[in-house]
Design an enzyme around this catalytic site. Structure first.
Site, PDB file in Angstrom:
ATOM      1  N   LYS A 114       5.071  38.787  -1.263  1.00 34.03           N
ATOM      2  CA  LYS A 114       3.775  38.693  -2.019  1.00 34.03           C
ATOM      3  C   LYS A 114       2.954  39.972  -1.279  1.00 34.03           C
ATOM      4  O   LYS A 114       3.403  40.743  -0.724  1.00 34.03           O
ATOM      5  CB  LYS A 114       3.103  37.238  -1.306  1.00 34.03           C
ATOM      6  CG  LYS A 114       3.848  36.334  -1.969  1.00 34.03           C
ATOM      7  CD  LYS A 114       3.488  34.742  -1.206  1.00 34.03           C
ATOM      8  CE  LYS A 114       1.827  34.636  -1.683  1.00 34.03           C
ATOM      9  NZ  LYS A 114       1.849  34.270  -3.350  1.00 34.03           N
ATOM     10  N   ASP A 144       0.677  38.384 -11.491  1.00 33.45           N
ATOM     11  CA  ASP A 144      -0.224  37.483 -10.438  1.00 33.45           C
ATOM     12  C   ASP A 144      -1.756  37.565 -10.981  1.00 33.45           C
ATOM     13  O   ASP A 144      -2.170  38.907 -11.148  1.00 33.45           O
ATOM     14  CB  ASP A 144      -0.139  37.827  -9.087  1.00 33.45           C
ATOM     15  CG  ASP A 144      -1.284  36.843  -7.978  1.00 33.45           C
ATOM     16  OD1 ASP A 144      -1.376  35.710  -8.441  1.00 33.45           O
ATOM     17  OD2 ASP A 144      -1.738  37.453  -7.316  1.00 33.45           O
ATOM     18  N   LYS A 189       2.253  24.518  -2.957  1.00 30.23           N
ATOM     19  CA  LYS A 189       1.246  23.675  -2.692  1.00 30.23           C
ATOM     20  C   LYS A 189       1.115  22.325  -2.925  1.00 30.23           C
ATOM     21  O   LYS A 189       0.542  21.643  -3.810  1.00 30.23           O
ATOM     22  CB  LYS A 189      -0.173  24.381  -3.783  1.00 30.23           C
ATOM     23  CG  LYS A 189      -0.364  25.817  -3.544  1.00 30.23           C
ATOM     24  CD  LYS A 189      -1.376  26.345  -4.331  1.00 30.23           C
ATOM     25  CE  LYS A 189      -1.395  27.684  -4.179  1.00 30.23           C
ATOM     26  NZ  LYS A 189      -2.540  28.495  -5.111  1.00 30.23           N
ATOM     27  N   ARG A 225       0.642  -1.335   0.092  1.00 30.00           N
ATOM     28  CA  ARG A 225      -0.106   0.102  -0.211  1.00 30.00           C
ATOM     29  C   ARG A 225       0.583   1.094  -0.037  1.00 30.00           C
ATOM     30  O   ARG A 225       0.532   2.163  -0.688  1.00 30.00           O
ATOM     31  CB  ARG A 225      -0.778  -0.103   1.102  1.00 30.00           C
ATOM     32  CG  ARG A 225      -1.821   1.145   1.176  1.00 30.00           C
ATOM     33  CD  ARG A 225      -3.014   0.814   0.089  1.00 30.00           C
ATOM     34  NE  ARG A 225      -2.718   1.567  -1.114  1.00 30.00           N
ATOM     35  CZ  ARG A 225      -3.076   1.418  -2.182  1.00 30.00           C
ATOM     36  NH1 ARG A 225      -3.848   0.426  -2.366  1.00 30.00           N
ATOM     37  NH2 ARG A 225      -2.806   2.039  -3.328  1.00 30.00           N
ATOM     38  N   GLU A 271       5.940  39.715  -6.174  1.00 26.96           N
ATOM     39  CA  GLU A 271       4.458  39.593  -6.875  1.00 26.96           C
ATOM     40  C   GLU A 271       3.903  40.898  -7.190  1.00 26.96           C
ATOM     41  O   GLU A 271       3.850  41.836  -6.260  1.00 26.96           O
ATOM     42  CB  GLU A 271       3.697  38.770  -5.768  1.00 26.96           C
ATOM     43  CG  GLU A 271       2.196  38.413  -6.400  1.00 26.96           C
ATOM     44  CD  GLU A 271       1.294  37.854  -5.300  1.00 26.96           C
ATOM     45  OE1 GLU A 271       0.545  38.545  -4.930  1.00 26.96           O
ATOM     46  OE2 GLU A 271       1.496  36.651  -4.775  1.00 26.96           O
TER      47      GLU A 271
END
Length: 281
Positions: free
Chosen positions: A164, A215, A132, A97, A194
């Protein structure tokens, strides 16, 4: 791939699943009973993570034999034997698994990466990943992107600066944020900023950014913004880019397109393990 980190990760994963032992396999099969396991592709895709098979099974029994028939980054089709494993039946089943979970996920990421590159069909633009990723799986997720033909963005918060919108809001401006970074960090660290508007792009250029991200900008906006950026500054597009509209970014002149869905919305590649009793002949 960092082999020490891989071993540490797999030990943790095995302990999570194995606990005090595999109650089912240990009760049914004596350790001397040997068998053969075949990892079989059940759909077309890009294989990634084959070294995980060997690493997992060698943690269970260093004497187990693994034969790979493909290399990471190669395309498999339904019915292809990807790899074989020989050894105690109980260990083949105990590791099944975990091996499949990682192999299917990594191959799914590699397959999607390759698909995006082919859909974009613009060799001047690199497809890259983001942060992410699934917690605990970042090294494997990002390795899979590379085997699919993509590039890695920064690995974490520690290996590159990315200013950012919220950093800019708290700092007061792009200029102030970049100046603060430059005062504290050395010349080996790249700084990305950004941006969303023409004014922000121009300010990022003036502030000395190494990379400028556009962005959530439409393709036509990106074409205009790229013209404002000197050649020595790398450009990146991110946000709002999907599989459905990716092709529209072809020819925009941007250097990189980063896609979060490569790793946060993984569709596992269908791979199974078939087990045949008996020793290897």
């Amino acid at each position: 791939m960092n082999q020490l980190q891989l071993k540490h990760m797999l030990e943790t994963f095995l302990l999570e699943d194995l606990g005090d032992g595999d109650l089912t396999s240990d009760a049914i099969f004596p350790v001397e009973q040997r068998g053969r396991g075949v990892f079989l592709a059940k759909e077309v895709g890009v294989i990634s993570g084959l070294q995980v098979i060997e690493a997992v099974y060698h943690l269970l029994d260093p004497k187990m034999e693994i034969i790979r028939y493909f290399a990471d980054g190669e395309t498999v089709t339904p019915g292809d034997v990807v790899a074989e494993v020989f050894g105690p039946v109980r260990y083949i089943l105990t590791g099944e698994r975990l091996v499949l979970n990682l192999l299917q996920r990594m191959s799914g990421i590699a397959t999607m990466t390759r698909r995006c590159i082919e859909m974009l069909a613009d060799p001047t633009i690199h497809i890259c990943d983001t942060r992410k990723t699934a917690p605990g799986l970042r090294m494997l997720d990002k390795y899979a992107v590379v085997t699919g033909g993509g590039k890695n963005h920064r690995i974490g918060l520690y290996d590159g600066v990315m200013v950012k919108d919220n950093h800019i809001a708290y700092a007061g401006s792009i200029t102030k944020a970049v100046q603060a970074v430059r005062e504290r960090l050395g010349h080996m660290v790249k700084v990305e900023v950004e941006t969303e508007t023409k004014g922000e792009v121009l300010e990022a250029v003036s502030a000395g950014a190494d990379v400028i991200m556009f962005d959530n900008r439409r393709p036509e906006e990106i074409k205009e913004f790229v013209k404002l950026v000197p050649d020595h500054i790398i450009t990146e597009a991110s946000g709002g880019i999907t599989l459905a509209n990716l092709a529209s970014y072809r020819g925009t002149g941007v250097d990189y397109i980063s896609l979060g869905f490569l790793t946060h919305s993984v569709k596992a590649l269908d791979i199974s393990l078939q087990v045949n009793e008996g020793e290897k002949k």
